[in-house]
Design a protein around this motif. Structure first.
Motif, short mmCIF file in Angstrom:
data_model
loop_
_atom_site.label_atom_id
_atom_site.label_comp_id
_atom_site.label_asym_id
_atom_site.label_seq_id
_atom_site.Cartn_x
_atom_site.Cartn_y
_atom_site.Cartn_z
N PHE A 236 7.41 7.83 -37.28
CA PHE A 236 8.09 7.90 -38.44
C PHE A 236 7.44 8.65 -39.58
O PHE A 236 8.48 9.65 -40.42
N GLN A 237 6.57 8.45 -40.09
CA GLN A 237 5.59 8.72 -41.20
C GLN A 237 5.37 10.44 -40.87
O GLN A 237 5.66 11.07 -41.93
N ARG A 238 4.93 10.63 -39.73
CA ARG A 238 4.87 12.18 -39.36
C ARG A 238 6.05 12.79 -39.19
O ARG A 238 6.04 14.03 -40.03
N ILE A 239 7.13 12.40 -38.92
CA ILE A 239 8.32 13.12 -38.99
C ILE A 239 8.64 13.38 -40.54
O ILE A 239 8.95 14.51 -40.84
N LEU B 104 6.85 16.16 -42.47
CA LEU B 104 7.06 17.52 -42.04
C LEU B 104 7.78 18.24 -43.24
O LEU B 104 8.56 17.61 -44.06
N ASP B 105 7.50 19.37 -43.37
CA ASP B 105 8.20 19.97 -44.26
C ASP B 105 9.76 19.93 -44.49
O ASP B 105 10.38 19.89 -43.37
N SER B 106 10.36 19.41 -45.67
CA SER B 106 11.49 18.92 -45.71
C SER B 106 12.62 19.81 -45.77
O SER B 106 13.71 19.45 -46.28
N VAL B 107 12.38 21.14 -45.49
CA VAL B 107 13.65 22.00 -45.79
C VAL B 107 14.45 22.25 -44.63
O VAL B 107 14.98 23.23 -44.22
N PHE B 108 14.73 21.05 -43.92
CA PHE B 108 15.78 21.24 -42.79
C PHE B 108 17.02 21.23 -43.21
O PHE B 108 17.47 20.43 -44.09
N ASP B 109 17.97 21.98 -42.77
CA ASP B 109 19.50 22.10 -43.06
C ASP B 109 20.23 21.53 -42.01
O ASP B 109 21.18 20.79 -42.26
N ILE B 110 19.59 21.31 -40.90
CA ILE B 110 20.27 20.68 -39.99
C ILE B 110 19.44 19.47 -39.01
O ILE B 110 18.24 19.91 -38.72
#
Ligand SMILES: NC(=O)c1ccc[n+]([C@@H]2O[C@H](COP(=O)([O-])OP(=O)(O)OC[C@H]3O[C@@H](n4cnc5c(N)ncnc54)[C@H](OP(=O)(O)O)[C@@H]3O)[C@@H](O)[C@H]2O)c1
Length: 260
Positions: A73-76, A79-85
């Motif tokens: 959970f922490q590793r996800i 992650l760079d948080s620029v996901f659109d999807i």
């Protein structure tokens, strides 16, 4: 149809095989950059290579994590948080038999599976709201709508996610972010095959006799294909699906018989 997602970034939890992998292929073909997350690193690498071969101009990354663990959970979330999807193939907890059910194991399963999936979605919401575009799609089974007598813990963990996501969707709809659930019926993936082979053996049936029994009440009289589930997921990730949110859509060959 051009889905309008060229250059968008997609994170696919459970994207290394089955339905998630088909989703990744479709989104990459539509011009999205892809991050695949799952536990088995070598399978992830093979999936990334296969997608890169089909869509060589896209950026394909992998993250080897167990999304049901605290560390995963922490590793996800780091992650760079620029996901659109965000596509979530809901992992399922180990089933606990009715007579062995206890508060501690039940609570742990809801936290590890239902809460982790929901809070990962919650984590990535901020960036989506900022960019005024976000698509979250969770894939789980029709048991989230019509639980049968089995899988008590898994049903509870998954349905808690569906309910939370439906509420969350209504909080962010005006900011261009949608969230929907796709509820799949039996779909021809290696995991389903393995599970049904085991059950057939327990019942002393051949695989095909067991499959025929399971499909008796499916009007389409066949298993779904991963690509058929993925096609709906891809549409829900598209710019065209901006007005669909907070829904749970059944894809099961007509087995779930209700008007609404
Ligand atoms: N196939 C069906 O008949 C069917 C029917 C109804 C609903 N669904 C739902 O559709 C979704 C996908 O199913 P599928 O059949 O395509 O599954 P699958 O082929 O078994 O693939 C599952 C994916 O999730 C990953 N995964 C599983 N547990 C994980 C964990 N704890 N942490 C991180 N990744 C994990 C797997 O990789 P690793 O094992 O390497 O982690 C794999 O990439 C699931 O939510 C499933 O319940 C499937």
């Amino acid at each position: 149809m051009d889905l309008g997602i060229k250059g968008r970034r997609a994170l696919i939890l459970g994207g290394s095989k089955g339905i998630g992998f088909r989703c990744a292929e479709l989104l990459a073909a539509e011009g999205a950059d892809i991050t695949l997350a799952a536990r088995d690193g070598s399978r992830l690498a093979a999936a990334a290579r296969a997608i890169s071969a089909q869509a060589p101009d896209r950026r394909i990354e992998v993250s080897s994590v167990d999304i049901a663990s605290e560390d995963g959970f922490q590793r996800i979330c780091s992650l760079d948080s620029v996901f659109d999807i965000l596509l979530i193939m809901m992992a399922r907890p180990r089933e606990i038999a009715l007579d062995a059910l206890n508060r501690a194991d039940y609570g742990e399963a809801i936290l590890a599976y239902g809460a982790n999936a929901t809070m990962i979605a919650h984590h990535f919401l901020g960036g989506m709201i900022e960019r005024r575009f976000g698509r979250i799609v969770s894939v789980l089974g029709t048991s989230a709508k019509a639980p049968d007598s089995s899988h008590i813990v898994s049903n509870a963990a998954r349905t808690s996610h569906v309910a939370a996501m439906a509420s969350l969707a209504r909080n962010v709809a005006a900011q261009g972010v949608t969230s929907n659930c796709v509820l799949a019926g039996p779909t021809a993936t290696p995991t389903l095959r393995k599970n049904w082979e085991r059950r057939a053996e327990d019942l002393g049936l051949s695989y095909f006799a067991y499959e025929a029994q399971r499909l008796e009440r499916t009007p389409a009289a066949r298993l779904g294909q991963p690509s058929e589930i993925a096609a709906l997921c891809a549409f829900l990730c598209s710019e065209h699906a901006a007005f669909v949110t907070g829904q749970s859509i059944v894809v099961d060959g007509g087995a779930h018989a209700s008007l609404f």
